[in-house]
Design a protein around this motif. Structure first.
Motif: not given
Length: 272
Positions: A17, A20, A22, A26-27, A29-32, A59, A61
């Motif tokens: 993380r 990247r 994040f 951030d992470l 929210l991306e991964a819900e 998420h 990458c």
């Protein structure tokens, strides 16, 4: 043999993380998922499920090889297989590679793995290997970046060596950032230390007009080949070997280069 303990999966996820850039929010929210749940995973207070590890890796990458490492650190079996390119199950991919390499002749094309080791090449590449003075550079595994920039490799024949070296190092730095691969980091340090064979460190080739890409300008006898390159990778691979494989194809940047390469191919066919 000294073995190093594997960091807990939460620490590895935190490292990826941060790599990247994040934040936890951030992470999450991306991964819900909730930021609190992610915080618990990273701190080791919560053990992520197999599905959660793969979700976060997606998420972030994370390359397939490192996704397997995350799964192992979490106590799960790896998901992505790693088979040699010669494995029968990879025959369709191998045939596609051979088709691209052969079909690209008389222009150079080659296949490399994650560490830039040569896996396959077409006849046009073979025609250029006569420029390599140091035979040890051609012993497997052949590293194509080392072959390009080493003083005993193609370096003395590269007319725009500082520019081309800077281009290759920039690509390698980007790859190191993306993969956090220590072997690539060591290769980067090695290549960066190679001298300019002309002795003109820091020199830059000034083109008559702005170039659209950085070319490889290769002296070949009385001619200078001017080549531009493209990179092709497999889409959506689920095998580690295929995910790390890239095809480097070179195209003539001018008519004179195209004609010289056609003549080299014809001469090689005549000798055969």
């Amino acid at each position: 043999m000294t073995t190093h303990p594997v960091p807990p999966v939460g620490a590895l996820i935190r490292d990826w993380r941060q790599l990247r850039r994040f934040s936890q929010l951030d992470l999450a929210l991306e991964a819900e998922i909730s930021q609190k749940h992610l915080s618990f995973i990273e701190s080791g207070r919560s053990r992520p499920s197999r599905e959660m590890v793969l979700l976060l890796a997606e998420h972030l990458c994370v390359p397939l090889r490192e996704r397997n490492a995350l799964l192992l650190a979490a106590g799960y079996a790896p998901v992505y297989r790693e088979r040699p390119l010669e494995d029968p199950s990879l025959q369709p991919a191998r045939q596609a590679i051979e088709l691209i390499l052969k079909g690209h002749e008389p222009y150079p094309a080659l296949a490399v793995d994650r560490h830039w080791n040569l896996l396959a090449a077409n006849g046009a590449v073979t025609n250029l290997l006569g420029l390599v003075a140091a035979a040890e550079l051609l012993r497997p595994p052949v590293n194509v970046l080392r072959l390009s920039l080493h003083p005993g490799g193609l370096a003395p024949a590269i007319a725009n060596f500082p520019e081309w070296k800077e281009h290759l190092l920039a690509r390698l730095r980007q790859q190191v950032r993306a993969t956090a691969d220590m072997r690539l980091g060591a290769l980067l340090s090695e290549l960066a230390a190679y001298p300019d064979p002309s002795g003109e460190a820091g020199a830059r080739h000034e083109a008559a007009e702005p170039a659209i890409v950085v070319p490889l300008r290769l002296r070949l006898g009385d001619a200078t080949l001017s080549l531009i390159s493209t990179t092709t990778v497999f889409g959506t691979p689920v095998d580690v070997t295929l995910s790390e494989l890239a095809l480097e194809t070179f195209f003539p940047a001018d008519p004179a280069t195209a004609e010289t390469l056609r003549m080299l191919a014809a001469a090689g066919a005549g000798r055969a």
